[in-house]
Structures are given as structure tokens and as C-alpha cells.
Design an enzyme around this catalytic site. Structure first.
Site, short mmCIF file in Angstrom:
data_model
loop_
_atom_site.label_atom_id
_atom_site.label_comp_id
_atom_site.label_asym_id
_atom_site.label_seq_id
_atom_site.Cartn_x
_atom_site.Cartn_y
_atom_site.Cartn_z
N GLY A 1 36.37 65.67 70.35
CA GLY A 1 35.80 65.06 71.55
C GLY A 1 36.68 63.94 72.09
O GLY A 1 36.97 63.88 73.29
N TRP B 1 35.40 66.89 62.67
CA TRP B 1 36.25 67.68 63.59
C TRP B 1 35.66 67.66 65.00
O TRP B 1 36.39 67.58 65.99
CB TRP B 1 36.42 69.11 63.07
N ASP B 2 34.35 67.68 65.11
CA ASP B 2 33.70 67.55 66.42
C ASP B 2 34.10 66.24 67.09
O ASP B 2 34.43 66.19 68.28
CB ASP B 2 32.18 67.56 66.28
N PHE B 3 34.04 65.15 66.32
CA PHE B 3 34.30 63.84 66.92
C PHE B 3 35.78 63.63 67.25
O PHE B 3 36.12 63.01 68.25
CB PHE B 3 33.75 62.71 66.04
#
Lengths: 408, 408
Positions: free
Chosen positions: B168, B163-165
């Protein structure tokens, strides 16, 4: 659904997940995204899950808000129409192979400033899909319970096709970058984004590649614990599983307070000669001792009690939900402005539909638009984009080169 | 490293993974990305993995190619310098809370056309991080072996902070969209991207939300099998684990040929009254029967043999590697133009460094640039962006409001 890209028109000749999400995000920001498929439907037109009537629920969500043109893409004539559309439009998202009729060379012949974004498998042209690049990346052999053997653990594939979704979002970014460059210089670009490079590159960008090389080996198994910080899953007395995380001193103190572990933590700090509020390092290094404390306390309390405390402490936590639960959760879905009224879906099934992930305070987002029926915009696009008169379009339809809407 | 965004300058006041990757992708395309951190290092400055000297390998990979300014961001004076930089620059990536000194309102006072991109936790402001939004999404309870109980399985967190990537990459796209809009209309935008919405929204965009609502329940456990298509992990006679996938008739026929299962497949088709080449549906519906055939054949052959056959058939497959293996794999890393010579990393450790995921044939990509030392560009940026003379900068340094490079 904000009109940030309303002046852009993009031809999308793609299938599956990665490249369609690039088009989806552009459509959600107001771009005209014209998806061109083979007249019988592309490779993904029948992808699970299908309704009883055979409509794909994944297709209609990944292609929401786009236009749809259906051509006989197995015929030279149909292919030439698509290539002509790309030349007239100038912006293309595709996952067709570079060695195909839709090469950048073919499209840019007649449109020198074309910007194309091509999602590929591996950088050298070898076939790949999310689950295979994931196998190569190293992540599956790190997933799963901590107690599994470290030497030869069974791999655990993540169910979320993460590489597809990262690639799709990155591709939308790269496409806009290429378009910006053209706006400033007049120069087109052929941008290739290999799924395999997104996977290996992400593993490197995260620092994990450097980590393993620095170690000279692999990381220890962590199970569900967060690498290098404090966090893991726990279970309440009444069996509710939940995840907690503390990435800052403030979050840590909130957690300790919520779990009423102040005394135990002080005692442990004395025993070990550390101060857990100092940072990630002591919390991670001594995580097993900490997990034991949190586990015991969690197992003694009902979830309602724990949740009230965690919430009051402003802690970072979340209850595990099944996907069906999540789909019906008022906090996640109903009461979330990310979702809007279900438009008239081709499947005829009504369910919450998404707006863009990004929201703009003070600007009213439009409602989600429906996915197209296959071929719904064939006539309109051929007329507008290629200037074909209706007689010519009728002839294409009669000869099976173009197809109109598959709405029954 | 292509110069697509060379005219853009962006202030990044962020930490962890999501927002720094948005800045990283922009820097890789030539934008000037000025990361502003608290003088002692931000919340992520000491994130694992640390070298013996205390340098973070994750920080130096996530912030490669950026500039670094270090200010006392706990003081009003330091905060005001950052706000002033955002006003002079006009483009901001941040994950600081909206209710902070770095609100859009504060920055845009004096720069009405500012475009800010703010990564948040949940849309309503509640704290979140990758592993907690993942818990809410439903995916962890679907991961893990097929044979685990369906009713109350233990969750399996994916190790990749997907989810972070995704957030981003999507944030880089959204930022460029806001900038494009401003280029055309003069209007700035405050774009908020909640990590939680990326997770729940992706689950919906994939069609999975509609699927579960249509089913009225959750999906069956699949283990490592691909949902709705043919694919799973297998093990060769000599213990090599590998993933195969067949998403098209061509890939299916290639696999059947590579495994020399032609006769067995025909016999099974006769027994079941299906034709597996028809599409995903029969291959998925009868996957257990097919898996049994492939498993037996895989277990009878050494990997070298199987791989030669799979490669010759142009099949979609990949061997599972540990991350340490992947890091040293010539095909994935050394021989891959995604990676370039290791620049002078702050850690002093040399390892392959990434270029952009996107490559442009015919255009020479620049070599990866080093990550900055913290504060390496404080002086230059304060002079150029805020017009401060060296005496004033020296005074800020003396009073601890600004800090110069932490290179030892």
C-alpha cells in the site's frame, strides 16, 4: 527501472533498512540518489550477511543503483561538505537525529525550500528499531500456535523487519508529496516519519486498535488462521505444508471443489443452519469445524494431486517454502521479470537482482544496476554538485576529509 | 493531515488492505480520494471486526477521510459511470483485475494521460493474498522458537499483514511517481504492483536472497534474536517481557551499563579474545554466551528497576504489550500527536483516530476526518465530476444504478 523520476536528485545520509529503502525505490525509478557515508563506511556497512571478503550482501542490495560519496563525517569540514550538498540538491532522506549537524534547520539555512525526510525512532526522539516498536505494537503476543496459553504467551518476533519496510516505502511517498507541494507553492517541508508511529498507526489503521477497545480486551489466539475470514495452513499426506485462503464466495467454492468437500460442507451447513457461501462471517465463526474437514482431506492426498486441483480451481493457495527454496524457485525468481541479470556486484557474487516492484506493461524496464563501491562517486559528485576543482578534491582526499572508491 | 496533495483527485476502486492504504495515505495529505464501491458494499465492507450494528471497524479506519460513491458495479451502466469518472479524474488506484471492465485500456480510451496503479496478486495474474505470498517468501519457516527442529518446523504466519501494508505504501509512492512523470512529459502510465513481487522483491532487497544463495542453504533458527546484531527478548524477575537491541557501540555500552554487566563482559571478552564494542560481528557470533548473562541479570531484577536503568542509559528497548494494552497506553496513544480526537465514526464508536505517519514540525496538522458512510458522496460526485443534473442522478438512484448514503 523506469525513468519516472529522472529529473530528481536526492541526497541520502542514512543507514540500516528503512531510509535506505526509500532511496532505493527512488533510484529504481530513475532518480539520482547520492548516498553519503562516513569514509570508513556507515553503521550498516558491515551488516550481515558478509562474504568471506567482508562485503555486506544486505548493503549491496539495499543500495543498488545509488551513487556513493565517502566523507569524514566526524570532522566539521566533512559535515559541512554534506550540508552544502543538501543545500545544492534540495531533497534529502536521512535517519540522522534531528539534534545533529544534519538538522533541517542547518540544511535549509541557505536553501529555504529544502524538502527533508527524516526517519526517527519514536516521535519524542527516543531510540527505537523494528523489533522494539514491534514489541510495543501488540503483534508478537498474538503470533505463534493457537494452543499456547492465552494469558501469558511467549512473544514471537516476526523475522521480517516489516516496520522498516513499511516506513521506507511510506517515506518515499512522503518525500515525493513534499516535493510536489514545493513544485506548486515554492515551500519546502521538514517531514518526520517515526518508525514507532508507523507501527502504532498501522495497528490503528488496520482497525485492530478500535477492535480491542470495542472488545474491552484482546483477540483470541488464532495460530496461523486468518482473522475474520477463512484460511489456514494445512499439510498434505506427503508432508507438504501449504496455506489456503478464501476471501470471496468464488474463492470459497473453488476451495471446496478442489478439496472435494461438497457433501461434507452441505451436511455441516444443515447441522449449523448456515450457508458458508454467504460471506466471511459464517466461515470464520465455524472455522474449527471447517478446518477439521480440510485437514482430514489434505492429509489423505499427496501434494501433486492437491496442487493440481487447487490450480485448476483458481484457488488462492501457496506452498510454504524455505527461503533458500524460494531463492531458487523458477516461478518466483528465474521466470519472474521482477529479477534481472546480476550486475557486477561489489561483493563479486552473482545472484538475481531486483527491478522495481512496479512494472509498466509495454515499457521496457532497464536492467538492475550495480550497487556502488563506497566512495565510488566522491570525486564526480564533489565536482558536479559543489563545483570543486580537481585540485581541491585531491587536497580533501590527501587530508582524509574525502575518500575515493574502496574497490580493491 | 497536511495539505501537500490538495490539488490531486484520485478515484479508488479497491478493497481489502493494500490498495485502500495507498488511498488513505493520499487522503491524509489532503488529496481528494473518491472510493467507488458496489452499492451493497464492496468485498471488504463487512470485514472484521464488526460492531453489534454490523459496522466494520477495519473499513472505517482504512477509509478515513475519503469520499464514498456507491454504484451498481454489476451493471454495465454502473460500470460505465465509474469508467467515466476515471477518465474525468485521470488518477486511479485499483485492485480490480486487469482483465476486467476497469482495465487501463478501457479507462485510458478517452484519457490518454491516465495514471493507474493496480495492485495485483502474482505478476502473472494468479490469485494471492498476504498470507499466501508470505508462505512463498520463506519467512514463516524462520519464525518461532529457536528450539523447534530446523529440518521441518511448523510455519508461523505473522499476524500483521505486512505485505499488504508495504504494498500500500509503495503503491502510493509509485502513483505519485507516475503523476510526476505525467506532469513533466504529458505521458500517462499503467503501473502494476504485484503483492507477490513486493514480498519476493523485499526478501531480495534485504539481502536475504543473496545470503541464502551464498550459504547454499537456509539460515540457522534464531528465535526472537535479531539477525546479525545483538538483541533478543528477556524476562524480568516479576515476569515482564521486553526486547532489547544494540546496533552501535554506544547502544551496546548503554545496555551493558544498564544491566550492570561490566565485569562479566570483560571476563567473557578475555575468555573469548574479542572486544564486543568492536561491532555487530562479535556480539552476534557469541550471542548465546551474552544472552545467558543478560538473562540471569534480567531474571534477578524487577521491571521497574530495569526500566529505570535502561531509560537512563538511553538504551533501545521496549516492553512487550498486548494490543489491548498498547491501545490504552498513554505514551503510545493518548500523549502521541499521531492520534487526534475521534471524529464522528459511522460505527458510532469513539476511539483514537490517526493522522498521517509523517509529521511536519511547525505546521499544525488538521484533525483526523471521519470515514464516509457508503454512498455519502454519490450525489455530489456525480454532479461535480460527471456534470449530471439532479434529475438524472435521481433517476439513477430510482433505477438502483446509484445509491445514496447508508447512514441510518
Amino acid at each position: 527501472m523506469y525513468d519516472l523520476l529522472g529529473d530528481l536528485s536526492i541526497i541520502e545520509a542514512s543507514s540500516f533498512v528503512a531510509s535506505p529503502t526509500a532511496g532505493l525505490y527512488c533510484a529504481q525509478f530513475g532518480a539520482e540518489v547520492i548516498r553519503v557515508d562516513h569514509k570508513a563506511g556507515g553503521l550498516d556497512y558491515d551488516r550481515y550477511m558478509l562474504t568471506r571478503e567482508g562485503r555486506s550482501l544486505s548493503w549491496e542490495n539495499l543500495n543498488r543503483g545509488k551513487k556513493s560519496v565517502a566523507l569524514d563525517l566526524r570532522s566539521d569540514e566533512g559535515r559541512e561538505l554534506l550540508v552544502e550538498m543538501t543545500r545544492k540538491t534540495g531533497n534529502v532522506i536521512t535517519n540522522l537525529p534531528e539534534k545533529s549537524f544534519l538538522s533541517h534547520a542547518a540544511m535549509s539555512r541557505g536553501r529555504a525550500d529544502l524538502v527533508s525526510l527524516r526517519v526517527m525512532g519514536w516521535h519524542d526522539g527516543r531510540q527505537a528499531m523494528d523489533f522494539t516498536v514491534n514489541a510495543a505494537s501488540g503483534y508478537p503476543l498474538m503470533c505463534g500456535p493457537e494452543e499456547w496459553e492465552a494469558a501469558d504467551p511467549p512473544p514471537v518476533n516476526q523475522v521480517l523487519p516489516a516496520w522498516d519496510f513499511i516506513t521506507g516505502a511510506y517515506s518515499a511517498f512522503a518525500l515525493l508529496s513534499g516535493i510536489r507541494h514545493r513544485d506548486r507553492t515554492g515551500e519546502g517541508s521538514e517531514l518526520r516519519v517515526p518508525l514507532g508511529d508507523v507501527a502504532i498507526g498501522t495497528m490503528a489503521n488496520s482497525g485492530a486498535m478500535a477492535e480491542m477497545l470495542y472488545r474491552g480486551g484482546d483477540r483470541e489466539r488464532l495460530g496461523n488462521a486468518i482473522w475474520g475470514a477463512f484460511g489456514r495452513d494445512f499439510r498434505s499426506r506427503d508432508g507438504v505444508r501449504f496455506m489456503v485462503a478464501a476471501l470471496t464466495a468464488k474463492q470459497w467454492q473453488g476451495l471446496v471443489g478442489a478439496f472435494d468437500l461438497g457433501n461434507e460442507i452441505v451436511a455441516l451447513e444443515d447441522e449449523l443452519g448456515v450457508c458458508f457461501a454467504d460471506g466471511d462471517t459464517p466461515r470464520f465463526a465455524h472455522r474449527h469445524r471447517l478446518f477439521a474437514l480440510f485437514e482430514t482431506k489434505a492429509g489423505a492426498l499427496p501434494w501433486a494431486d492437491l496442487e493440481a486441483r487447487l490450480s485448476a480451481a483458481g484457488a488462492t493457495y501457496e506452498r510454504y517454502r524455505t527461503m533458500h527454496e524460494a531463492a531458487q524457485d523458477p516461478l518466483l525468481v528465474e521466470g519472474n521479470p521482477l529479477f534481472g541479470p546480476s550486475p557486477a556486484n561489489p561483493s563479486g557474487f552473482a545472484y538475481p537482482a531486483t527491478r522495481s516492484f512496479a512494472n509498466i506493461p509495454g515499457r521496457e524496464p532497464a536492467d538492475p544496476r550495480p550497487a556502488p563501491f563506497l566512495g565510488e562517486h566522491t570525486e564526480a559528485v564533489l565536482a558536479e554538485r559543489l563545483g570543486l576543482p580537481s585540485g581541491a578534491i585531491g587536497d580533501l582526499v590527501d587530508r582524509g576529509i574525502a575518500r575515493l572508491s574502496d574497490r580493491k
